[in-house]
Each structure stands twice: as C-alpha cells, then as structure tokens.
Design a protein around this motif. Sequence first.
Motif, short mmCIF file in Angstrom:
data_model
loop_
_atom_site.label_atom_id
_atom_site.label_comp_id
_atom_site.label_asym_id
_atom_site.label_seq_id
_atom_site.Cartn_x
_atom_site.Cartn_y
_atom_site.Cartn_z
N THR A 77 85.92 43.30 -50.82
CA THR A 77 84.50 43.05 -51.05
C THR A 77 83.90 44.08 -51.99
O THR A 77 83.13 43.75 -52.91
CB THR A 77 83.73 43.05 -49.72
N ASP A 84 70.73 41.26 -49.01
CA ASP A 84 71.74 40.34 -48.48
C ASP A 84 71.24 39.57 -47.27
O ASP A 84 72.03 39.02 -46.51
CB ASP A 84 73.03 41.09 -48.13
N GLN A 143 72.19 30.72 -52.39
CA GLN A 143 72.29 32.03 -51.76
C GLN A 143 71.18 32.96 -52.21
O GLN A 143 70.60 33.71 -51.41
CB GLN A 143 73.66 32.66 -52.04
N CYS A 144 70.86 32.95 -53.50
CA CYS A 144 69.85 33.88 -54.00
C CYS A 144 68.46 33.56 -53.45
O CYS A 144 67.71 34.48 -53.09
CB CYS A 144 69.82 33.86 -55.53
N TYR A 186 76.87 31.99 -41.22
CA TYR A 186 76.53 33.24 -40.55
C TYR A 186 76.64 33.07 -39.04
O TYR A 186 76.24 32.04 -38.48
CB TYR A 186 75.10 33.66 -40.88
N THR A 218 74.50 38.05 -54.98
CA THR A 218 74.61 37.88 -53.53
C THR A 218 76.05 37.89 -53.06
O THR A 218 76.32 38.07 -51.87
CB THR A 218 73.95 36.56 -53.08
N ARG A 255 80.32 36.66 -41.26
CA ARG A 255 80.14 35.65 -42.30
C ARG A 255 81.50 35.05 -42.66
O ARG A 255 82.47 35.77 -42.87
CB ARG A 255 79.50 36.28 -43.54
N THR A 291 82.54 42.93 -55.76
CA THR A 291 81.11 43.06 -56.00
C THR A 291 80.85 43.89 -57.25
O THR A 291 79.99 43.56 -58.08
CB THR A 291 80.41 43.69 -54.79
N SER A 323 68.72 34.61 -49.54
CA SER A 323 68.93 35.99 -49.08
C SER A 323 69.19 36.98 -50.19
O SER A 323 69.58 38.12 -49.92
CB SER A 323 70.09 36.02 -48.09
N GLY A 324 68.97 36.60 -51.45
CA GLY A 324 69.19 37.53 -52.55
C GLY A 324 67.94 38.31 -52.89
O GLY A 324 66.92 38.24 -52.20
#
Length: 324
Positions: free
Chosen positions: A110, A223, A247-248, A43, A295, A52, A114, A251-252
Amino acid sequence: MQTFILNGSDVATHSPMTAVVSAVEDAFAAYARDAVEMPAKSYVDVPTGDFRSMPAYVDADEWEAAGVKWVSVHPDNPGAHDLPTVLGVMIYSDPATGRPLAVMDGAELTMRRTGAAAAVATDHLAVTDATSMGLVGAGTQSYAQLEAVSTVRPIEEVVISDPDDDRVERFVDAFADRFEIRSGDVADAAACDVLSTVTPVEEPIVAAADVGDHTHVNAVGADAPGKRELGDGTIEAAKLVIDDHEQCTHSGEINVPWSEGLIDESDVYAELGEIVAGRREGRVAGDGVTVFDSTGLAIQDVATAHIVYEAARDDTPETFGFSS
C-alpha cells in the motif's frame, strides 16, 4: 501448487519504485480503456478502526493480473500497540487459472503503490523543471512520496512539516545524503513546486494562500467522509484531477466541498486515467495550481503485486517461504 509467501521486506526488495510507477501508470491507462474489473471498495467498521476489501483485475497492454487486498486502518495502533496504522495482506492470483501465485504483505504494498500513483500524477501535472518538494506529514507514506516523486522530477530541495519533531528528525536523517532537506512549517512546504499531504487530519491544515502559484498538490491523507487537508478555495481555484469519481466524492479530499455543494462535476478536470491514456491533456501552458485527489485504487495494488511477484519469481526460490 506453490505459492510465494512474501513479507514486507520481500515486497520492498522486489518493487523498485521506477518499475512500480510504470506499472501503476499502465493500470490507470487500462482503467481509462475499461480494461479492468474493479468492484467498489467495501468497508467493515469495528470499534477501533475498519477493514477494507479491494479486489481487481487489470488487462494492461503487456501484462494482466488479478488479486484482492484485505487492508485495515486502525489509527490508535502506533500509540496503543506499537503497530502501523495500516496493515493488510494481498492475495495475487493467475487470472487464467485462478491459482494463488503469492500472498504478500499489504502494508508495504500500500505504501509503495500510493507513492507511485502520486508520481504518475506529478509526471503529468507538475511543471517539468520542478526541483522542490514539500511534505506535510512525516509518517511512513511521506518516505514513499519522496522516493516515488523523485523518479519523475529532478527534486533537489525538500521541506518536511510535522508537529512531531522526532518523526521529522528521522525523515531528515533518512534522506540527508540525497537531498537538500530541512524542516519547516506548512506554508514553507506548500510553496514548493510539488506538495504531498499525507496526514490523518479531519480539518484543513493547508491554506489556499500558502500554496505556490504553480504548485502541484498530491492530496493523499483524506480517506473517509468528512476528512480533508486542503483549505477552502484551494480545490476551487485549481485544475482538479481525481483517481476515481465514486471514491473521491465519498471519502477523498473533495468529499467535503462536494457534499456541501461548493464544487460539482464542472470543477473536475479529469480522472488521472484519462490523462495517462491521452484523452485529456495534463499540464499545459497557463496552468497554475493543480491538485490530484488520491484515494487509492485496487488496480494500483494489483499492478504493484505484479511487479513484486515477477521479481520474486526470478529470484532464488530458497529466499522465500512456500505453502502447498
């Protein structure tokens, strides 16, 4: 050496959702086999948002691919600059030679990958006869969620919930000829067989009591640390599947209850790749609510870019711009 230059329209045209869902599923299976290279997402914060960097290599059973996505998230873009919140670019490369095969729009990529990840999770975790889908949030991702999930379940009825009436109206108009679709409140959406939450909220908006007894939830919106969409008790009572542990928990959707000690490793049933690879079962008899914490992984971007490039390469070259 020639490199495809593909804009958002090109990406959309050359990424049929059924093919993207299949490729993203392949990528999750490869992830479970340790057949990927995926450094942690990095980031770069700026006053108005963040950038990112997401590189990855995937060695799937029938294809291999590599690339890196440079994506930005600027929440004020729509109102202040008439630009999407998410912008970016994907560089797709030949892993054998390093040759850059394509540079393509990252925002459309993206959005589609997703949606595809949610479809993979839905296929393994939702009831097989799911016919209703709720969506909380009527932004661009909601379109991809419905398009993708409807490729794996016979969705007939759709409930869309968003405080912006104009966005709801546009969404309803876009799908009115394909589904029985109506607006409703969050509780209406959460009672459906499948629920996707795609909002930027920082405080929960889906109460545990609103979620149906057998609803599968794709939690997509969280996120960043501190953000969450699902109310207390929802995750704790559900069969919880995540896309990536690091990741989760950072920030998930699970980052808040995880940091507060409300859930731990014992509450995580599996990573999605483990289920796709057959190492853990998906939905089984007796399961109630299931939750997928999405995420977004770089392997999904590479898988989708693979589909886009292969389709574009087979098209008429004059359709596209090139650099040399």
